[in-house]
Design an enzyme around this catalytic site. Structure first.
Site, short mmCIF file in Angstrom:
data_model
loop_
_atom_site.label_atom_id
_atom_site.label_comp_id
_atom_site.label_asym_id
_atom_site.label_seq_id
_atom_site.Cartn_x
_atom_site.Cartn_y
_atom_site.Cartn_z
N ARG A 85 0.86 -1.19 0.00
CA ARG A 85 0.00 0.00 0.00
C ARG A 85 0.89 1.23 0.00
O ARG A 85 1.73 1.40 0.89
CB ARG A 85 -0.90 0.00 1.24
CG ARG A 85 -1.71 1.26 1.40
CD ARG A 85 -2.70 1.21 2.56
NE ARG A 85 -3.37 2.49 2.64
CZ ARG A 85 -3.33 3.31 3.68
NH1 ARG A 85 -2.70 2.97 4.79
NH2 ARG A 85 -3.95 4.47 3.64
N HIS A 129 -2.94 10.97 1.06
CA HIS A 129 -2.32 10.70 2.36
C HIS A 129 -1.65 12.01 2.78
O HIS A 129 -0.44 12.08 2.95
CB HIS A 129 -1.34 9.53 2.27
CG HIS A 129 -1.02 8.89 3.59
ND1 HIS A 129 -1.21 7.55 3.85
CD2 HIS A 129 -0.52 9.40 4.74
CE1 HIS A 129 -0.82 7.27 5.08
NE2 HIS A 129 -0.39 8.39 5.65
N GLU A 174 -7.27 8.45 6.75
CA GLU A 174 -7.50 9.03 8.08
C GLU A 174 -8.08 10.43 8.04
O GLU A 174 -7.44 11.39 8.51
CB GLU A 174 -6.21 9.00 8.91
CG GLU A 174 -5.63 7.61 9.07
CD GLU A 174 -4.41 7.54 9.99
OE1 GLU A 174 -4.04 8.57 10.59
OE2 GLU A 174 -3.83 6.45 10.11
N ASN A 308 -7.12 1.73 9.90
CA ASN A 308 -5.80 1.92 10.50
C ASN A 308 -6.01 1.84 12.00
O ASN A 308 -6.72 2.65 12.58
CB ASN A 308 -5.23 3.29 10.13
CG ASN A 308 -5.02 3.44 8.63
OD1 ASN A 308 -5.21 2.48 7.87
ND2 ASN A 308 -4.61 4.62 8.19
N TYR A 310 -4.20 1.26 15.80
CA TYR A 310 -2.95 1.26 16.56
C TYR A 310 -3.16 1.07 18.06
O TYR A 310 -2.35 0.46 18.73
CB TYR A 310 -2.20 2.59 16.35
CG TYR A 310 -1.61 2.73 14.96
CD1 TYR A 310 -0.33 2.27 14.69
CD2 TYR A 310 -2.34 3.31 13.94
CE1 TYR A 310 0.23 2.40 13.43
CE2 TYR A 310 -1.79 3.45 12.66
CZ TYR A 310 -0.50 2.98 12.41
OH TYR A 310 0.03 3.11 11.16
N GLU A 365 -3.38 -0.29 8.16
CA GLU A 365 -2.17 0.07 8.92
C GLU A 365 -2.27 -0.51 10.31
O GLU A 365 -3.32 -0.44 10.95
CB GLU A 365 -2.03 1.60 9.08
CG GLU A 365 -1.65 2.35 7.85
CD GLU A 365 -1.49 3.85 8.11
OE1 GLU A 365 -1.18 4.25 9.25
OE2 GLU A 365 -1.68 4.62 7.16
O1 IFM Z 1 2.87 7.56 9.95
C1 IFM Z 1 1.49 7.55 10.18
C2 IFM Z 1 0.72 7.40 8.88
O2 IFM Z 1 1.06 8.39 7.98
C3 IFM Z 1 -0.76 7.49 9.16
N1 IFM Z 1 -1.15 6.57 10.20
C4 IFM Z 1 -0.38 6.55 11.41
C5 IFM Z 1 1.10 6.42 11.10
C6 IFM Z 1 1.92 6.43 12.40
O3 IFM Z 1 1.73 7.62 13.07
#
Ligand code: IFM
Length: 459
Positions: A85, A129, A174, A308, A310, A365
């Protein structure tokens, strides 16, 4: 890297055909910001503002991927990636946001896509992005409806030229962070501290997405059912938990969830904005600049949803009535970004998405930054990253076992790269980049991930 046989049986087997990948974005890796006719982006401008980016860093050179992409594609092959990606830099295609496309920019991505396909690596291209052409920012950026219209033209131009070669497209990456960090907090480009623009920015990002989906349907043949193909969006979902059982915190968590997650899910899948978010913004006299028909455009059927994921957020009541809610990190161990390591964020975010749609989901992500250095033998041992990836993948497997329609997973990131306002401090890569020499060295996590891909699961 070790050789593993693909027919090894794994303890946590993923479904056949599960798409294993890694992700990057244009401004974070490409460099070459003034080459081949590329125009200025809001990140070029933001990086020149004193004090905005750690160490005064910028993406001017980054990983020099613009020149080293053949080596990077070879690295992907070595890693056994099934998918990659990346994002397309809008200012390379339309240096001032519109007008005539820049052929040199298109050719760069055409070559990259061809090289990926030759090696059997499925390309997933993200259209936005975060690197908006600066010329569009000067006309209001995402606070202006015009940006959504220009985005639809930019998207159509790429669908015409690359639509047959790129099977997976993500429109916007995002949108929540673009709106909150770019226009309210000011920590990301364009660096505005104008929370009154929030709702307009969110709406125009979603409108841009919907218009691009419309263009895609006109220009690209319908994907065959079951294939890794089609168009979607990449939302960053953060499960929100109350910081305490106090009713004020429980309400704060619901509000934060509405303001960050559901503000995007609800218009995409239910044709409306969440009541709680509209009430919150309405009390602060923010208006939604929606025209009749916008919500139908935004809700145009998509083929997959990218997520995404985290970490999670804890929410508490903020006595400052202008803010109302505050997000706190959880109490668990943290990554170098200060984000709590909380693997159930995967199952919870996937469950939240599934509340809204039965569509195929991709984790577009997931990954972690940790400080590590090459050892005396040059090898880079990153057990913390391996543990993070393993635990989050185990959570993804749990969601799959419960019936979640998860089709693929992309590690953030293939390479260490420019981490926005944090500059080159945090390192997310499976592959370390020495920023002095630009040499790439796969970490232990790269070999580990290669083995996961080869056995289609966790040992
Ligand atoms: O680096 C970023 C990415 O550009 C978007 N999502 C989170 C990642 C880590 O912060």
């Amino acid at each position: 890297m070790g050789q593993e046989s693909s027919d090894q049986v794994s303890a946590l087997a993923f479904p056949p055909g599960f798409l294993w990948g890694a992700a990057t974005s244009a401004y974070q890796i490409e460099g070459a910001v003034a080459e081949d006719g590329r125009g200025e982006s809001i990140w070029d401008r933001f990086c020149r503002m004193p004090g905005r980016v750690a160490g005064g860093a910028s993406g001017e050179v980054a990983c020099d991927h613009y020149h080293r992409w053949p080596d990077d594609v070879a690295l992907m092959e070595e890693l056994g990636l099934r998918a990659y990606r990346f994002s397309i830099a809008w200012p390379r295609i339309f240096p001032t946001g519109g007008g005539r496309p820049n052929q040199a920019g298109i050719d760069f991505y055409r070559r990259l896509v061809a090289a990926l396909r030759e090696r059997g690596i499925v390309p997933m291209a993200t259209l936005y992005h975060w690197d908006l052409p600066q010329a569009l920012q000067e006309r209001g950026g995402w606070a202006s409806r015009e940006t959504a219209l220009r985005f639809a033209e930019y998207a159509a131009c790429l669908f015409e030229r690359l639509g047959h070669d790129v099977p997976l497209w993500a429109t916007i990456n995002e949108p929540m962070l673009v709106a909150y960090a770019g226009y309210a907090g000011g920590t990301k480009a364009p660096g505005l501290r104008r929370p009154r623009l929030l709702l307009a920015v969110a709406h125009h990002l979603l409108l841009a997405h919907g218009l691009a989906v419309g263009a895609y349907r006109q220009l690209v043949p319908a994907p065959s059912p079951g294939a890794h193909a089609g168009i979607g969006i990449a939302l960053n979902l953060r499960p929100c938990h109350p910081a305490s059982p106090q009713p004020g915190d429980v309400r704060a968590a619901a509000t934060l969830d509405a303001l960050t997650n559901r503000l995007f899910l609800e218009p995409l899948f239910r044709g409306r904005y969440p009541e709680a978010a509209l009430r919150f913004f309405g009390r602060r006299t923010l208006r939604l600049p929606a025209l009749p028909g916008d919500l139908a455009v935004i809700g145009a059927p998509i083929d997959f949803l990218g997520l995404n994921i985290y970490t999670r957020t804890l929410a508490t009541r903020d006595r400052n009535p202008l803010r109302g809610v505050r997000a706190l990190p959880g109490p668990g161990p943290r990554t170098a970004m200060g984000w709590e390591i909380y693997p159930p964020c995967i199952t919870e975010a996937l469950a939240l998405a599934t509340e809204y749609t039965p569509l195929p989901l991709y984790i577009t992500e997931n990954g972690a930054a940790f400080a590590d250095r090459p050892g005396p033998d040059g090898a880079i041992h990153d057990p913390s990253r391996i543990a993070y990836l393993r635990d989050h993948l185990a959570a993804a497997h749990k969601a799959l076992a419960a019936g979640t329609n998860l089709r693929g997973y992309f590690v953030w990131s293939l390479l260490d790269n420019f981490e926005w306002e944090d500059g080159y401090g945090p390192r997310f890569g499976l592959v370390r980049v020495d920023y002095a020499t630009l040499a790439r060295t796969p970490r232990a996590s790269a070999s580990w991930y290669r083995a996961v891909i080869a056995r289609n699961g966790l040992a």
